[in-house]
Design an enzyme around this catalytic site. Structure first.
Site, PDB file in Angstrom:
ATOM      1  N   THR A  25       0.827  -1.204   0.000  1.00  0.00           N
ATOM      2  CA  THR A  25       0.000   0.000   0.000  1.00  0.00           C
ATOM      3  C   THR A  25       0.860   1.252   0.000  1.00  0.00           C
ATOM      4  OG1 THR A  25      -0.176  -0.138   2.403  1.00  0.00           O
ATOM      5  CG2 THR A  25      -1.953  -1.138   1.127  1.00  0.00           C
ATOM      6  N   PHE A 159      -7.418   5.569   5.876  1.00  0.00           N
ATOM      7  CA  PHE A 159      -7.021   4.586   6.876  1.00  0.00           C
ATOM      8  C   PHE A 159      -8.220   4.126   7.696  1.00  0.00           C
ATOM      9  CE2 PHE A 159      -3.089   7.071   6.197  1.00  0.00           C
ATOM     10  CZ  PHE A 159      -2.252   6.046   5.813  1.00  0.00           C
ATOM     11  N   CYS A 166      -7.178   1.587  10.435  1.00  0.00           N
ATOM     12  CA  CYS A 166      -5.983   0.819  10.071  1.00  0.00           C
ATOM     13  C   CYS A 166      -4.943   0.838  11.192  1.00  0.00           C
ATOM     14  CB  CYS A 166      -5.379   1.395   8.800  1.00  0.00           C
ATOM     15  SG  CYS A 166      -3.845   0.599   8.297  1.00  0.00           S
TER      16      CYS A 166
END
Length: 174
Positions: A25, A159, A166
């Site tokens: 990512t 996120f 996250c």
């Protein structure tokens, strides 16, 4: 909580997914940031000057990287335009105090039943002109501290948000 869940191969697998998910990512976001900087040389020069100034003041450290305000704005704007995941998915699982349904009233008469999957369109929210004027334009200034304070925190979802956000967000930003 079962303390026996994380041992042996399961522990190794969890560590491996953290590392691989974080690097893939991050490399994608970095590629998109470099693409946008190449398209916008004036923004690239501003980021470059900020980094060079910090290098002249004694080098780069974790603390100093976090102080690079304009670089941080560029990264956030990149993640807004090119989120790592196009949507977030959740399943409604009520706690003891909630009923079997989550009502959307007064906004809508629909109720979400227990176990129903809910999909949150990150790309759609990030490119909604109601939240981000001129949403297809790369504009890091929209993430200046005073600009962010005026925006609902739940319209930047790169996120995720809240307790299901996250776990690697700080790693990813670094």
């Amino acid at each position: 909580y079962n303390k026996d869940v994380f041992f042996g191969d399961v522990l190794v697998a969890q560590a491996a997914i953290f590392v691989s998910a974080g690097y893939e990512t991050t490399s994608s976001a970095t590629s998109f940031a470099l693409y946008e900087l190449a398209k916008h040389p004036q923004i690239q020069e501003k980021v470059r000057e900020e980094i060079l100034k910090e290098l002249e003041n004694g080098g780069i450290s974790y603390e100093r990287i976090n102080k690079l305000e304009y670089l941080n704005m560029v990264i956030q704007e990149t993640l807004r335009l090119y989120p790592t995941v196009p949507f977030l998915d959740r399943v409604f699982m009520p706690t003891g105090q909630q009923g079997e349904f989550y009502t959307l009233e007064p906004h809508h008469k629909f109720s979400i039943p227990r176990g129903m999957p809910v999909y949150i369109p990150v790309v759609g929210i990030h490119r909604d002109p109601k939240f981000y004027p001129d949403p297809l334009t790369f504009n890091p200034e929209r993430f200046r501290v005073n600009e962010r304070g005026d925006r609902n925190q739940y319209v930047f979802l790169s996120f995720g948000q809240g307790p299901r956000g996250c776990i690697g967000a700080r790693f990813g930003m670094l």
